[in-house]
Write a protein that holds these residues in place. Structure first.
Motif, PDB file in Angstrom:
ATOM      1  N   LYS A 122      12.299  31.687 -23.483  1.00 26.48           N
ATOM      2  CA  LYS A 122      12.697  31.361 -22.110  1.00 26.48           C
ATOM      3  C   LYS A 122      14.086  30.722 -22.102  1.00 26.48           C
ATOM      4  O   LYS A 122      14.470  30.019 -23.027  1.00 26.48           O
ATOM      5  CB  LYS A 122      11.676  30.391 -21.510  1.00 26.48           C
ATOM      6  CG  LYS A 122      11.969  29.967 -20.077  1.00 26.48           C
ATOM      7  CD  LYS A 122      10.936  28.953 -19.595  1.00 26.48           C
ATOM      8  CE  LYS A 122      11.279  28.449 -18.197  1.00 26.48           C
ATOM      9  NZ  LYS A 122      10.306  27.433 -17.726  1.00 26.48           N
ATOM     10  N   GLU A 134      16.214  34.932 -22.896  1.00 28.91           N
ATOM     11  CA  GLU A 134      15.978  36.066 -22.005  1.00 28.91           C
ATOM     12  C   GLU A 134      17.262  36.547 -21.330  1.00 28.91           C
ATOM     13  O   GLU A 134      17.390  37.734 -21.026  1.00 28.91           O
ATOM     14  CB  GLU A 134      14.926  35.705 -20.957  1.00 28.91           C
ATOM     15  CG  GLU A 134      15.206  34.442 -20.170  1.00 28.91           C
ATOM     16  CD  GLU A 134      14.036  34.065 -19.269  1.00 28.91           C
ATOM     17  OE1 GLU A 134      13.397  34.968 -18.695  1.00 28.91           O
ATOM     18  OE2 GLU A 134      13.751  32.851 -19.130  1.00 28.91           O
ATOM     19  N   LEU A 144       8.601  34.388 -25.335  1.00 30.26           N
ATOM     20  CA  LEU A 144       8.212  35.484 -24.449  1.00 30.26           C
ATOM     21  C   LEU A 144       7.895  36.760 -25.205  1.00 30.26           C
ATOM     22  O   LEU A 144       7.055  37.557 -24.771  1.00 30.26           O
ATOM     23  CB  LEU A 144       9.344  35.747 -23.435  1.00 30.26           C
ATOM     24  CG  LEU A 144       9.808  34.527 -22.615  1.00 30.26           C
ATOM     25  CD1 LEU A 144      10.961  34.914 -21.698  1.00 30.26           C
ATOM     26  CD2 LEU A 144       8.651  33.949 -21.813  1.00 30.26           C
TER      27      LEU A 144
END
Length: 796
Positions: free
Chosen positions: A593, A556, A535
Motif C-alpha cells: 500500500k 501501488e 497487496l
C-alpha cells in the motif's frame, strides 16, 4: 466629555484595542520576516543560488561540488560565494555521546555573512583542502553545554564521528538559512565532505554576495551564461540544467509570504469591523448630544469648530485604543515567540520595535479619522428648529443617521462573513490534513535514529551484525511488540531522502526521461511493524540476504504508473541505469500500500523497498511498536545501544504522534490565528448588531407604544424588531457571499482537500452568522415586547 461617559469610553477603547493590537502583533511578524534586514552584513546583496533541472520542471535543486567550484571561479558578479551542507555528527569522548547537527562549509561562508567569533577565529581558506589538520568552529550553546564555556577550549581537540578535530573558534548560533538546521552546533571545512569529482552528486547549498552595483538581473544573466557553458562542456551531467538566483530574504520567507499576507488582511478586516463598531457608537451618542450641539451652534460655534471638537474626541479614543492595543500586541508577540512553530523563520526576532510603533500610530490615526469623520459630519449639522423645540424628542434622530448605522452594521457583517469563511476553509483544510491516512498505523509507535561511525563499521557485515543485534535487544524489552528499521523516518523534513532513477528490464532506457522513485532499505519485519498491507506477492524474509538474488518491493503507485496492464511480480529493476550488470537487477517480489514518505499533504509517489541485508547503510531509523504507551519504553530504548557500543547514540527519539504533529505545525498555527481573529470579528459584529438594534428600539419607543395601543401584540413587536435585524444580517451575508467567492481564491495555495469556494463552509458560516445575529437581536426585541404603551406615549 469622555470621562463623563466611562461606559461608552471603555467599550470603545476595548473595541479599538482588539483591532489595533491584532494588527500590531501580525505586523511585528511581517516586519521581522519581510521588512527588517537580515542580521548579516549588507544582507540585501545576499542571494541563494540553485540549480534547475529544466527537463523535470524542478526548482531549488542543490548543487554538485564541481559545478559550485566552476561558479566560484568563472563568475564576474559575486564578491564572494560559499557552499555548505548538513552533516550529522557523533560527538564522543566528552561525557555521554551525543548526536549533533553539523555543517560542512567553505571558509568564505563566515566572512561572506560577516560572522565574528565570540572566541578564537573562524575557518581559514588554507583549511579548505584535503589532508590538512581538521579544524572545527563550535556554537556558543554547545560551548556552554558541553565545555562549561571554558576559554581554554580553543586549540583543544574533540572527537566527531571518531575523527579528531581542533576547535579553532566559537560563534553565535546561525539560524534560518536554507539547508542548515537552526540547532547546528559545529562547522567543519567543506573538504571533509565529498563528491569533489561527481557532477551528479547534488548536495551543496550555495550562497553568494553580489558585488556593489551589480543588480539581480545582471547576476542572473552572467550565471545563465556559465550554466550554458557547463551544459555544453559536460552534457552527461549538466544537459538542460539552469541556474536560479533568489534574494536571501525572499528565500527565508519562502511559502510563508502568502500566509502572512492573508493574516495581515484578516487583522485589517478586524480593525475595519472595530472602527465600524465605534463609528456606530459615536452615531448613537451623537443622537443624545443633538441638543448640546444645537445650543453650541446657536451660540455661534462654526461647523469647523464642532468638527474639530468631535474629531479630537475620536482621535483621543483611537490614541487610548492604540495604547491598550500595544499592550495586547506585546502580549501577543510574547505568546508567538513562546508557542509559535520552532521552524518559523526569525521567530526570536519578532519584537515591537520603532517600525511597529510607527505602524500602530498611523493605524490609530487612520482609525480615528475613519470612525470619527462621518459621525462628526452628521452631528455637526442638526436641524436647529426641530432640535431646540421644547417638545423635541432628544432621543430621536433623522432617517439619515439611522440608514448610516444600518449601513455600518451591514458592512461589519460582510467583513465578518469573509473572515469567518477564510477561517472555516483553513479549519476544514486542517481537519482533512489531520485525517489523511499515512498508509501505516502511527498509534503506539516510537521512532528514533542511529548513525554508525568508526573503524568497527567499515564493512557491510559489521554494520548488518550491529543492527541485527540491536534489533534483537530492543525487541526483548518489556512492552515492545515489534521492531523494524528503514533508511528514513517517514513524514518529516528528510532532505536526503533519496529519489533514485531506475531502469526496467526489457524496456528501452531514456536517460533524459528516466523513471524515478523514493527508495528505502528495510528489515524483513518492517511492513508487519508498521502495519502496512502487502497487496501482492510477499514481504521480505530471512532468506533475502546479500548472497541471495536481489529482490525489491514496490508500492501501488509505482505499479500503477509503470506496470498498468501487467503483473509487476517477477519484473526486474535496477538503480544502475547506465551500465547494468546481470547481478544489478532486482526482482519485484511484492506490492504494498502507498504511504506518505515526506508530507501528509503530498500526492502519492513511487516508492521501492530493498532488503537492508542487500543494501546495508550505516544510518538507519528504528520503528518500534509497543503494547502500550510508547513513552513508557523510551528510556530503555535510548540506552539500548550502549551495551553494544557506548559511542553510538540514538537521536531524535519521539513518538510517531509527535512526528505527525510536527508535520502539521505550520497549518495548525495559521489556522489557530485566523480562527482567533475570526472569533473576535464575530463578537464585534454581534456587539454592533446589538448596539444598533438596542438604539433602534430606544428611538422607536413612541412608535412601538402607538402600535401596541392600536392592538399590536408582543409577537407583532418581536417580529418587527427581529425582522429589521434579520434584514440587515441577510443583506450583509448576501454581499459577503459575493465578496467571499472573490477573495478566498487567494487562499487556494494554503488549502488541502478543500476548494476556496467550498459550498459547505459558506453555508455553515452563513447559518452561524444568522444564529449569532438572532441572539444579538433577542435582548432588544424582548425589551421592545415589554414596552408599556402608557409610558411610551407619555409626553416629555
Amino acid at each position: 466629555m469622555l470621562l463623563k461617559n466611562p461606559g461608552f469610553t471603555a467599550i470603545a477603547v476595548i473595541t479599538l484595542a482588539l483591532g489595533i493590537g491584532a494588527n500590531s502583533a501580525i505586523f511585528s511578524i511581517v516586519n521581522a520576516l519581510m521588512l527588517r534586514p537580515l542580521p548579516f552584513n549588507n544582507s540585501e546583496r545576499l542571494v541563494q543560488v540553485w540549480e534547475v533541472f529544466s527537463e523535470r520542471g524542478q526548482n531549488s535543486v542543490t548543487a554538485s561540488y564541481p559545478n559550485f567550484a566552476d561558479w566560484r571561479d568563472q563568475n564576474d558578479v559575486f564578491e564572494a560565494i560559499a557552499g555548505y551542507a548538513d552533516a550529522e555528527l557523533n560527538l564522543t569522548g566528552v561525557a555521554e555521546p551525543e548526536r549533533i547537527h553539523g555543517s560542512v562549509v567553505s571558509p568564505a561562508f563566515f566572512s561572506m555573512l560577516g560572522i565574528q567569533p565570540i572566541a578564537g577565529r573562524v575557518l581559514l581558506p588554507e583549511e579548505d583542502y584535503p589532508n590538512k589538520a581538521f579544524s572545527a568552529v563550535i556554537s556558543e550553546p554547545l560551548w556552554r553545554r558541553r565545555f562549561n564555556a571554558d576559554p581554554q577550549m580553543i586549540g583543544q581537540g574533540i572527537s566527531l564521528n571518531n575523527q579528531s578535530f581542533t576547535v579553532v573558534g566559537v560563534i553565535a548560533p546561525i539560524t534560518d538559512l536554507t539547508g542548515m538546521p537552526n540547532d547546528t552546533e559545529v562547522w567543519i571545512p567543506i573538504s571533509l565532505g565529498g563528491g569533489f569529482n561527481n557532477r551528479r552528486g547534488h548536495y551543496l547549498n550555495v550562497m553568494a554576495r553580489l558585488k556593489p552595483g551589480v543588480t539581480h538581473q545582471q547576476a542572473q544573466a552572467n550565471m545563465d551564461v556559465i550554466a550554458s557553458a557547463l551544459a555544453a562542456e559536460y552534457p552527461d551531467a549538466n544537459k538542460l540544467h539552469g541556474l536560479r538566483l533568489v534574494p536571501l530574504q525572499e528565500q527565508i520567507v519562502g511559502d510563508l509570504k502568502l500566509a502572512l499576507l492573508v493574516l495581515l488582511g484578516a487583522v485589517a478586516l478586524v480593525l475595519l469591523i472595530a472602527s465600524a463598531n465605534v463609528a456606530n457608537m459615536l452615531l448613537a451618542r451623537a443622537t443624545s448630544r443633538r441638543k448640546e450641539i444645537a445650543i453650541r451652534i446657536a451660540l455661534g460655534a462654526a461647523r469647523s469648530r464642532l468638527l474639530r471638537q468631535l474629531l479630537t474626541e475620536s482621535l483621543l479614543l483611537s490614541t487610548l485604543g492604540s495604547a491598550a492595543g500595544l499592550l495586547l500586541a506585546l502580549w501577543g508577540v510574547y505568546l508567538l515567540s513562546a508557542f509559535g512553530p520552532a521552524d518559523l523563520p526569525r521567530l526570536k526576532e519578532v519584537v515591537v520595535d520603532g517600525r511597529v510603533l510607527g505602524f500602530t500610530l498611523v493605524v490609530s490615526l487612520l482609525a480615528g479619522v475613519v470612525f470619527g469623520l462621518v459621525p462628526a459630519l452628521q452631528a455637526s449639522q442638526p436641524d436647529l428648529n426641530e432640535t431646540l423645540k421644547e417638545s423635541g424628542r432628544s432621543a430621536t434622530s433623522g432617517a439619515g443617521p439611522r440608514r448610516l448605522r444600518a449601513l455600518l452594521v451591514v458592512s461589519e457583517i460582510v467583513l465578518s462573513f469573509v473572515l469567518l469563511v477564510g477561517a472555516g476553509l483553513l479549519m476544514r483544510s486542517f481537519l482533512k490534513l489531520q485525517a489523511v491516512d499515512p498508509g501505516f498505523n502511527p498509534q503506539n509507535l516510537l521512532a528514533t535514529q542511529i548513525s554508525l561511525n568508526g573503524p568497527n563499521y567499515e564493512t557491510d557485515e559489521s554494520v548488518i551484525a550491529f543492527f541485527n543485534e540491536l534489533i534483537g535487544q530492543i525487541k526483548a524489552l518489556p512492552g515492545v511488540e515489534s521492531v523494524a528499521i528503514r533508511s528514513h523516518i517517514p513524514i518529516g523534513p528528510n532532505e536526503d531522502y533519496a529519489n533514485q532513477s531506475f531502469a526496467i528490464k526489457g524496456r528501452p532506457s531514456d536517460l533524459a526521461n528516466q523513471p524515478s522513485a523514493f527508495y528505502n532499505a528495510i528489515s524483513p519485519d518492517y511492513f508487519h511493524a508498521m502495519e502496512i498491507p502487502v497487496l501482492q506477492g510477499r514481504p521480505f524474509d530471512e532468506h533475502d540476504v546479500k548472497t541471495a538474488q536481489k529482490v525489491v518491493i514496490i508500492n501501488e503507485t509505482l505499479a500503477r504508473l509503470y506496470f498498468p496492464d501487467e503483473d509487476p511480480i517477477g519484473q526486474r529493476l535496477t538503480k544502475n541505469v547506465r551500465n547494468p550488470k546481470e547481478d544489478d537487477w532486482a526482482t519485484i517480489v511484492g506490492v504494498v500500500k502507498d504511504t506518505k514518505p515526506r508530507a501528509l499533504d503530498g500526492d502519492p509517489v513511487s516508492e521501492m523497498y530493498m532488503p537492508f541485508a542487500q543494501q546495508p547503510r550505516d544510518s538507519m531509523a528504528f520503528m518500534i511498536r509497543t503494547t502500550g504507551n510508547p513513552e513508557s519504553v523510551a528510556a530503555a530504548v535510548r540506552h539500548a545501544p550502549r551495551s553494544l557500543d557506548k559511542d553510538q547514540p540514538f537521536y531524535g527519539l519521539r513518538t510517531f504522534e509527535t512526528v505527525i504533529s510536527e508535520a502539521v505545525v505550520k497549518p495548525r498555527f495559521r489556522t489557530f490565528l485566523l480562527t482567533v481573529f475570526a472569533g473576535v470579528a464575530l463578537i464585534l459584529a454581534m456587539v454592533g448588531i446589538y448596539g444598533v438594534m438596542s438604539n433602534s428600539v430606544e428611538e422607536r419607543l413612541h412608535e412601538i407604544g402607538i402600535r401596541m395601543a392600536l392592538g399590536a401584540s408582543g409577537a407583532d413587536v418581536l417580529k418587527l424588531i427581529l425582522g429589521y435585524g434579520m434584514a440587515l444580517t441577510l443583506a450583509g451575508i448576501g454581499i459577503g457571499l459575493v465578496a467571499g467567492f472573490a477573495l478566498t481564491r487567494v487562499m487556494s495555495q494554503l488549502l488541502f482537500g478543500v476548494k476556496p469556494t467550498d459550498p459547505l463552509t459558506f453555508t455553515v458560516i452563513a447559518l452561524s452568522l444568522i444564529t449569532a445575529a438572532l441572539l444579538a437581536c433577542c435582548i432588544p426585541a424582548y425589551r421592545a415586547m415589554k414596552v408599556d404603551p402608557i409610558i411610551a406615549l407619555r409626553c416629555e
